[in-house]
Write a protein that holds these residues in place. Structure first.
Motif, PDB file in Angstrom:
ATOM      1  N   GLY A  57       0.776  -1.230   0.000  1.00 23.56           N
ATOM      2  CA  GLY A  57       0.000   0.000   0.000  1.00 23.56           C
ATOM      3  C   GLY A  57       0.809   1.284   0.000  1.00 23.56           C
ATOM      4  N   PHE A  58       2.130   1.194  -0.132  1.00 25.51           N
ATOM      5  CA  PHE A  58       2.969   2.393  -0.210  1.00 25.51           C
ATOM      6  C   PHE A  58       4.173   2.098  -1.087  1.00 25.51           C
ATOM      7  N   LEU A  59       4.664   3.150  -1.734  1.00 26.01           N
ATOM      8  CA  LEU A  59       5.858   2.995  -2.574  1.00 26.01           C
ATOM      9  C   LEU A  59       7.080   2.737  -1.710  1.00 26.01           C
ATOM     10  N   CYS A  60       8.047   2.058  -2.279  1.00 28.31           N
ATOM     11  CA  CYS A  60       9.285   1.757  -1.565  1.00 28.31           C
ATOM     12  C   CYS A  60      10.262   2.916  -1.745  1.00 28.31           C
ATOM     13  N   SER A  61      10.562   3.609  -0.666  1.00 28.66           N
ATOM     14  CA  SER A  61      11.501   4.730  -0.756  1.00 28.66           C
ATOM     15  C   SER A  61      12.912   4.249  -1.089  1.00 28.66           C
ATOM     16  N   SER A  62      13.240   3.011  -0.740  1.00 25.10           N
ATOM     17  CA  SER A  62      14.569   2.474  -1.069  1.00 25.10           C
ATOM     18  C   SER A  62      14.749   2.333  -2.579  1.00 25.10           C
ATOM     19  N   ALA A  63      13.701   1.939  -3.284  1.00 23.53           N
ATOM     20  CA  ALA A  63      13.786   1.817  -4.743  1.00 23.53           C
ATOM     21  C   ALA A  63      14.018   3.189  -5.357  1.00 23.53           C
ATOM     22  N   ALA A  64      13.292   4.191  -4.878  1.00 22.97           N
ATOM     23  CA  ALA A  64      13.465   5.547  -5.393  1.00 22.97           C
ATOM     24  C   ALA A  64      14.856   6.082  -5.062  1.00 22.97           C
ATOM     25  N   ASP A  65      15.346   5.787  -3.870  1.00 26.01           N
ATOM     26  CA  ASP A  65      16.686   6.223  -3.470  1.00 26.01           C
ATOM     27  C   ASP A  65      17.749   5.575  -4.356  1.00 26.01           C
ATOM     28  N   THR A  66      17.593   4.287  -4.627  1.00 30.79           N
ATOM     29  CA  THR A  66      18.557   3.594  -5.493  1.00 30.79           C
ATOM     30  C   THR A  66      18.527   4.183  -6.899  1.00 30.79           C
ATOM     31  N   ALA A  67      17.336   4.455  -7.421  1.00 30.83           N
ATOM     32  CA  ALA A  67      17.229   5.063  -8.755  1.00 30.83           C
ATOM     33  C   ALA A  67      17.939   6.419  -8.782  1.00 30.83           C
ATOM     34  N   ALA A  68      17.798   7.186  -7.719  1.00 30.24           N
ATOM     35  CA  ALA A  68      18.475   8.485  -7.628  1.00 30.24           C
ATOM     36  C   ALA A  68      19.996   8.303  -7.571  1.00 30.24           C
ATOM     37  N   ARG A  69      20.462   7.290  -6.851  1.00 32.26           N
ATOM     38  CA  ARG A  69      21.912   7.015  -6.777  1.00 32.26           C
ATOM     39  C   ARG A  69      22.459   6.612  -8.146  1.00 32.26           C
ATOM     40  N   VAL A  70      21.705   5.782  -8.883  1.00 34.02           N
ATOM     41  CA  VAL A  70      22.112   5.373 -10.235  1.00 34.02           C
ATOM     42  C   VAL A  70      22.176   6.602 -11.143  1.00 34.02           C
ATOM     43  N   ALA A  71      21.153   7.452 -11.075  1.00 33.13           N
ATOM     44  CA  ALA A  71      21.116   8.659 -11.909  1.00 33.13           C
ATOM     45  C   ALA A  71      22.302   9.569 -11.592  1.00 33.13           C
ATOM     46  N   SER A  72      22.584   9.745 -10.322  1.00 33.29           N
ATOM     47  CA  SER A  72      23.696  10.604  -9.911  1.00 33.29           C
ATOM     48  C   SER A  72      25.030  10.048 -10.419  1.00 33.29           C
ATOM     49  N   ALA A  73      25.252   8.754 -10.226  1.00 30.27           N
ATOM     50  CA  ALA A  73      26.508   8.135 -10.679  1.00 30.27           C
ATOM     51  C   ALA A  73      26.625   8.192 -12.195  1.00 30.27           C
ATOM     52  N   SER A  74      25.511   8.039 -12.889  1.00 27.89           N
ATOM     53  CA  SER A  74      25.566   8.023 -14.355  1.00 27.89           C
ATOM     54  C   SER A  74      25.967   9.383 -14.924  1.00 27.89           C
ATOM     55  N   ARG A  75      25.627  10.460 -14.222  1.00 32.30           N
ATOM     56  CA  ARG A  75      25.985  11.799 -14.703  1.00 32.30           C
ATOM     57  C   ARG A  75      27.493  12.047 -14.684  1.00 32.30           C
ATOM     58  N   ALA A  76      28.241  11.219 -13.976  1.00 30.85           N
ATOM     59  CA  ALA A  76      29.694  11.387 -13.894  1.00 30.85           C
ATOM     60  C   ALA A  76      30.422  10.747 -15.077  1.00 30.85           C
ATOM     61  N   HIS A  77      29.667  10.110 -15.989  1.00 32.46           N
ATOM     62  CA  HIS A  77      30.277   9.378 -17.104  1.00 32.46           C
ATOM     63  C   HIS A  77      29.593   9.723 -18.416  1.00 32.46           C
ATOM     64  N   PRO A  78      30.339   9.640 -19.522  1.00 35.54           N
ATOM     65  CA  PRO A  78      29.695   9.853 -20.830  1.00 35.54           C
ATOM     66  C   PRO A  78      28.605   8.801 -21.052  1.00 35.54           C
ATOM     67  N   GLY A  79      27.528   9.195 -21.701  1.00 37.10           N
ATOM     68  CA  GLY A  79      26.393   8.305 -21.923  1.00 37.10           C
ATOM     69  C   GLY A  79      26.702   7.063 -22.717  1.00 37.10           C
ATOM     70  N   ASP A  80      27.766   7.123 -23.554  1.00 38.27           N
ATOM     71  CA  ASP A  80      28.098   5.955 -24.382  1.00 38.27           C
ATOM     72  C   ASP A  80      29.201   5.083 -23.773  1.00 38.27           C
ATOM     73  N   ALA A  81      29.738   5.485 -22.608  1.00 39.30           N
ATOM     74  CA  ALA A  81      30.731   4.650 -21.912  1.00 39.30           C
ATOM     75  C   ALA A  81      30.020   3.403 -21.386  1.00 39.30           C
ATOM     76  N   LEU A  82      30.787   2.339 -21.107  1.00 47.13           N
ATOM     77  CA  LEU A  82      30.174   1.064 -20.731  1.00 47.13           C
ATOM     78  C   LEU A  82      30.163   0.817 -19.220  1.00 47.13           C
TER      79      LEU A  82
END
Length: 118
Positions: A57-82
């Motif tokens: 009955g409620f969204l998982c804040s951990s899932a949203a936090d992990t998505a935010a961590r992935v987004a933050s880390a991804s901004r440190a690298h070129p989009g086409d890097a592996l």
């Protein structure tokens, strides 16, 4: 469950998903562009959060936090890097993995299969 990825700079980071559904989006050994990894991880984590909402009955804040961590880390690298998915725990059961117990013994057949070799 957790999954670990190796970012293009060699850093390995662990991430959390509240659902095994992340296996539908990522596979150990995947080598994906940063942009594709971010998309798949975000899709999987969004789905995982929705599964928690459906069940509890409620969204998982951990899932949203992990998505935010992935987004933050991804901004440190070129989009086409592996990015490489290096582990996922627990793994999904598969038919290629040995079972926990051996199969039951079978009675010997009357005529052995000529194609069968030990």
């Amino acid at each position: 469950m957790s999954f670990a990825v190796r970012w293009p700079d060699g850093t390995v980071r662990d991430y959390y998903s509240p659902s095994l559904v992340i296996h539908d989006h990522l596979t150990v050994g995947d080598r994906l562009s940063v942009a594709e990894f971010r998309r798949r991880a975000t899709d999987g984590l969004t789905e995982a959060g929705e599964r928690v909402r459906e069940r509890y009955g409620f969204l998982c804040s951990s899932a949203a936090d992990t998505a935010a961590r992935v987004a933050s880390a991804s901004r440190a690298h070129p989009g086409d890097a592996l990015v490489e998915v290096v582990s996922m725990h627990p793994p999904l059961p598969s038919s290629s993995q040995p079972s926990a117990s051996p199969p039951p013994a079978q009675a010997p057949s009357a005529s052995p299969d000529p194609q069968e070799h030990s």
